[in-house]
Design a protein around this motif. Structure first.
Motif, PDB file in Angstrom:
ATOM      1  N   ASN A  63      27.313   8.139  19.099  1.00 54.94           N
ATOM      2  CA  ASN A  63      28.526   7.846  18.866  1.00 54.94           C
ATOM      3  C   ASN A  63      29.138   6.410  19.983  1.00 54.94           C
ATOM      4  N   ARG A  64      30.138   5.806  20.057  1.00 58.05           N
ATOM      5  CA  ARG A  64      30.480   5.095  20.707  1.00 58.05           C
ATOM      6  C   ARG A  64      31.888   5.144  21.279  1.00 58.05           C
ATOM      7  N   ALA A  65      32.408   4.848  22.317  1.00 56.95           N
ATOM      8  CA  ALA A  65      33.634   4.926  22.777  1.00 56.95           C
ATOM      9  C   ALA A  65      33.930   3.602  23.740  1.00 56.95           C
ATOM     10  N   ASP A  66      35.113   2.942  23.239  1.00 61.23           N
ATOM     11  CA  ASP A  66      35.615   1.685  23.719  1.00 61.23           C
ATOM     12  C   ASP A  66      37.071   2.023  24.605  1.00 61.23           C
ATOM     13  N   TYR A  67      37.180   1.433  25.770  1.00 63.32           N
ATOM     14  CA  TYR A  67      38.408   1.566  26.622  1.00 63.32           C
ATOM     15  C   TYR A  67      39.150   0.584  26.916  1.00 63.32           C
ATOM     16  N   PRO A 212      40.762   9.683  31.515  1.00 59.63           N
ATOM     17  CA  PRO A 212      40.104  10.683  30.428  1.00 59.63           C
ATOM     18  C   PRO A 212      38.910   9.972  29.566  1.00 59.63           C
ATOM     19  N   ARG A 213      37.965  10.536  29.743  1.00 58.57           N
ATOM     20  CA  ARG A 213      36.618  10.070  29.012  1.00 58.57           C
ATOM     21  C   ARG A 213      36.101  11.113  27.974  1.00 58.57           C
ATOM     22  N   TYR A 238      28.235   5.048  25.549  1.00 59.69           N
ATOM     23  CA  TYR A 238      28.321   3.570  25.918  1.00 59.69           C
ATOM     24  C   TYR A 238      29.625   2.982  25.053  1.00 59.69           C
ATOM     25  N   GLY A 239      30.033   1.808  25.791  1.00 61.45           N
ATOM     26  CA  GLY A 239      30.960   1.226  24.849  1.00 61.45           C
ATOM     27  C   GLY A 239      31.450  -0.056  25.953  1.00 61.45           C
ATOM     28  N   ASP A 240      32.565  -0.767  25.457  1.00 65.95           N
ATOM     29  CA  ASP A 240      33.024  -1.740  25.969  1.00 65.95           C
ATOM     30  C   ASP A 240      34.373  -1.399  26.877  1.00 65.95           C
ATOM     31  N   ARG A 314      28.587   2.765  30.429  1.00 67.17           N
ATOM     32  CA  ARG A 314      29.119   4.198  30.225  1.00 67.17           C
ATOM     33  C   ARG A 314      30.015   4.648  31.117  1.00 67.17           C
ATOM     34  N   ASP A 315      30.643   3.695  31.895  1.00 69.85           N
ATOM     35  CA  ASP A 315      31.607   4.108  32.962  1.00 69.85           C
ATOM     36  C   ASP A 315      32.213   2.824  33.558  1.00 69.85           C
ATOM     37  N   VAL A 316      33.321   2.890  34.293  1.00 67.12           N
ATOM     38  CA  VAL A 316      33.937   1.867  35.284  1.00 67.12           C
ATOM     39  C   VAL A 316      34.332   2.806  36.643  1.00 67.12           C
TER      40      VAL A 316
END
Length: 655
Positions: A63-67, A212-213, A238-240, A314-316
């Motif tokens: 799966n993917r998560a963009d923030y 929140p992640r 992972y995401g942008d 995966r994080d910032v």
């Protein structure tokens, strides 16, 4: 018939005699070859998503998560106010009626499970049982944007949030977009992962675990919802990332990723110097010690908003301070591309032996790891001097300002080594801390050899000292999860022991060429994916062409110890001219190859290396030496390479 019966009786008598002789030797040995070399090592978990070869299967999904995050810092109250828009894509074959998110700042509430685990004597890296700080998220709004901005049905449990959806996220690529408004007060000591350092020119804010992640939903456990207790680190999708950070105009703000609006937040001089640094292999000062106190080193405004972007991460994390001295230099990558190494730190730490060489260390480490293993993927690498002892995030790390010289090199090298594990190879740190800390400690040992012709290469500790430390009676198996491990054992079980295991696997079992080929294959196969320990084990075996079940079992799953011994020496037909027969024994549960050296009375010396397979079905082994005279001495492991727990029985000397 009588002849056959006589032969059978003689054979039985012979076998019993041999058994009795062997048994006498085995009486004091703990070694069981059947237990160690059992072929039943791997679980039967091979399927379409994970192949028997250790690589992702043809049906592997993730799966993917963009923030999109907008945050502001109040440097007086230490409060961060923010909103995050998460676009979550469900690539799995499962319909998701609810979502799980991580709320790591809730570790710092007075009622958190992690706080309850703090020792009474306060001696923990991860918290203080006597702390009066009250932190945690204040969630003011959770909305489902993709459902007409509807209020979400959410429930907070410790460091997790569950969102119960009115309409499930369908399998195979459906997406949902949610927005969360929140705030929190940054702790001064945030479990050694974030914090605030007071300096003579202002506070340094090191900000992490600040939004929140999404929890990972994978093919191994479904939702990975272990609460954050402090010791176990992270497991992330992972995401942008598109990040806007508003801070006082006097501040320099650094963040994972690349700055998108330098003309809005930097002076013309700083922009010019950054351009020069991108072309320079030598460190270029962007903001000097003298300029920190000069108002003209910052644009005239009350606040400024810094815009950063980070892709496929995966994080910032970020840092902000008016006290930052800032320097940078070019990183040269194997493909011909370049990146930018940067350091920000307080004026107190300016100096060649202190932080003045930080950027040089970053550049050297990243260029080395890129050449050895896999190319650095991010546009910038920033080292932040703060009060965090050492913590890694994609493209940005925190190091304590007290570190200098060899210590600063080692910590900076270690934290940026985490780019490869777990930033590129996205293992589950919450459960398998050794897959990032151990792998990273191992590659650090090679980096120390390479940097500036071994400038900071230290003499290795004697194995007589190291082995009892690593294999002490209170040690725990490597596969123990970090939160289930005694804190005093974390350094050994997650860092040093797996690093030593990989070093011996490379140098003594497989050889550097075969090991490096297999290790690179593992990184390439699982770059930006989620491997398990079994994926690593299988990849190394398939790429190196060896059955290593015995090795993984004794080093990683169990807590076995090594004790190799010289039992005795005799001569064939009692004549030294016919050669010597040396009997060696494996006295404890671990098996390793054998390095056997000997010297004759006339001074002839030689060394034999025997493979681990000599221990396949016995705890003792006879070695024929091609000598023609009496022996003076025989030694197992003369250079003390292996972690033998009893070197006193490694030597035989002629009487």
């Amino acid at each position: 018939m009588l002849m056959i019966k006589t032969f059978c009786l003689s054979f039985v008598f012979f076998c019993c005699s041999v058994f009795s002789f062997a048994q006498n030797k085995l009486d004091t040995s703990k070694y069981d070859p059947h237990l160690l070399f059992s072929p039943l090592f791997y679980p039967s978990d091979v399927n379409a998503t994970r192949a028997a070869t250790g690589e992702p299967g043809e049906a592997y999904w993730q799966n993917r998560a963009d923030y999109q995050i907008a945050a502001s810092l109040n440097d007086t109250t230490h409060e961060i106010t923010a909103s995050v828009i998460i676009t979550y894509k469900n690539n799995s074959p499962h319909t998701l009626p609810f979502l799980w998110l991580q709320l790591d700042q809730n570790l710092f509430t007075t009622t958190s499970r992690g706080q309850a685990r703090m020792p009474v004597d306060s001696r923990s890296r991860y918290g203080d049982s006597k702390s009066t700080f009250i932190g945690g998220y204040k969630i003011t709004s959770v909305k489902i944007i993709s459902d007409k901005n509807a209020d979400a049905d959410y429930h907070i449990s410790d460091t997790r949030m569950q969102i119960r959806l009115p309409k499930p996220v369908a399998a195979g690529g459906d997406m949902i977009k949610i927005k969360i408004d929140y705030s929190f007060v940054l702790p001064e000591h945030g479990a050694d992962r974030c914090g605030i350092l007071s300096t003579m020119n202002g506070d340094i804010f090191a900000v992490a675990q600040w939004y929140p992640r999404m929890c990972v939903f994978d093919d191994i456990e479904g939702w990975n919802t272990l609460p954050y207790l402090g010791a176990g680190e992270f497991y992330l999708e992972y995401g942008d990332f598109d990040v806007n950070i508003t801070a006082p105009a006097s501040h320099i703000v650094v963040c994972s990723g690349e700055l998108q609006n330098p003309s809005e937040v930097l002076t013309a001089t700083q922009i010019q110097r950054l351009d020069a640094a991108r072309k320079s292999d030598k460190t270029v000062m962007i903001r000097t010690e003298d300029e920190v106190k000069d108002p003209s080193s910052r644009p005239k405004a009350t606040t400024l908003t810094w815009h950063y972007k980070m892709n496929n991460a995966r994080d910032v994390a970020w840092a902000s301070s008016k006290a930052f001295v800032w320097d940078a230099a070019r990183i040269n990558l194997p493909s011909g591309k370049t990146a930018l190494a940067m350091s920000v730190y307080p004026a107190e730490e300016v100096g060649a032996y202190s932080w003045g060489r930080s950027t040089e260390y970053i550049k050297g480490s990243i260029e080395n790891y890129s050449k050895r293993w896999y190319e650095y993927p991010y546009p910038v690498a920033t080292n932040v001097g703060c009060n965090v002892n050492g913590m890694e995030y994609p493209g940005l790390v925190f190091c304590n300002t007290k570190f200098e010289g060899v210590t600063l090199f080692e910590v900076a090298d270690h934290e940026f080594g985490h780019t490869w594990f777990p930033m590129i190879v996205g293992s589950n740190e919450r459960k398998y801390g050794w897959m990032d800390e151990g792998f990273n400690t191992f590659i650090n040992s090679l980096s120390a050899q390479d940097f500036n012709n071994g400038e900071y290469l230290e003499k290795p500790k004697s194995m007589e000292v190291l082995a009892p430390y690593i294999f002490s009676s209170t040690s725990e198996p490597i596969m123990t999860s970090p939160d289930a491990m005694k804190e005093k054992n974390i350094a050994v079980a997650l860092y040093y022991k797996p690093a030593l295991a990989l070093e011996l696997l490379r140098d003594q079992v497989l050889g550097p060429d075969m090991f490096d080929y297999a290790f690179r294959a593992y990184i390439q196969r699982w770059a930006y994916k989620h491997p398990t320990p079994w994926d690593f084990f299988r990849t190394m075996e398939n790429a190196a062409g060896e059955d290593l079940g015995w090795f993984w079992k004794e080093w990683f799953l169990e807590n076995y110890k090594l004790d190799q011994a010289v039992v005795g020496v005799k001569y064939e037909n009692d004549d030294p001219y016919n050669g010597a027969i040396v009997t060696i024994a494996n006295m404890d549960k671990m098996a390793m190859p054998v390095i056997l050296s000997y010297e004759t009375t006339s001074g002839i010396k030689d060394t034999l290396k025997l493979p681990v397979e000599i221990w396949n079905n016995t705890s003792t082994w006879d070695v024929k030496l091609p000598t023609k005279e009496t022996l003076k001495s025989v030694v197992i492991d003369p250079d003390k390479i292996f972690p033998d727990m009893n070197f006193s029985n490694n030597n035989w000397k002629a009487k």
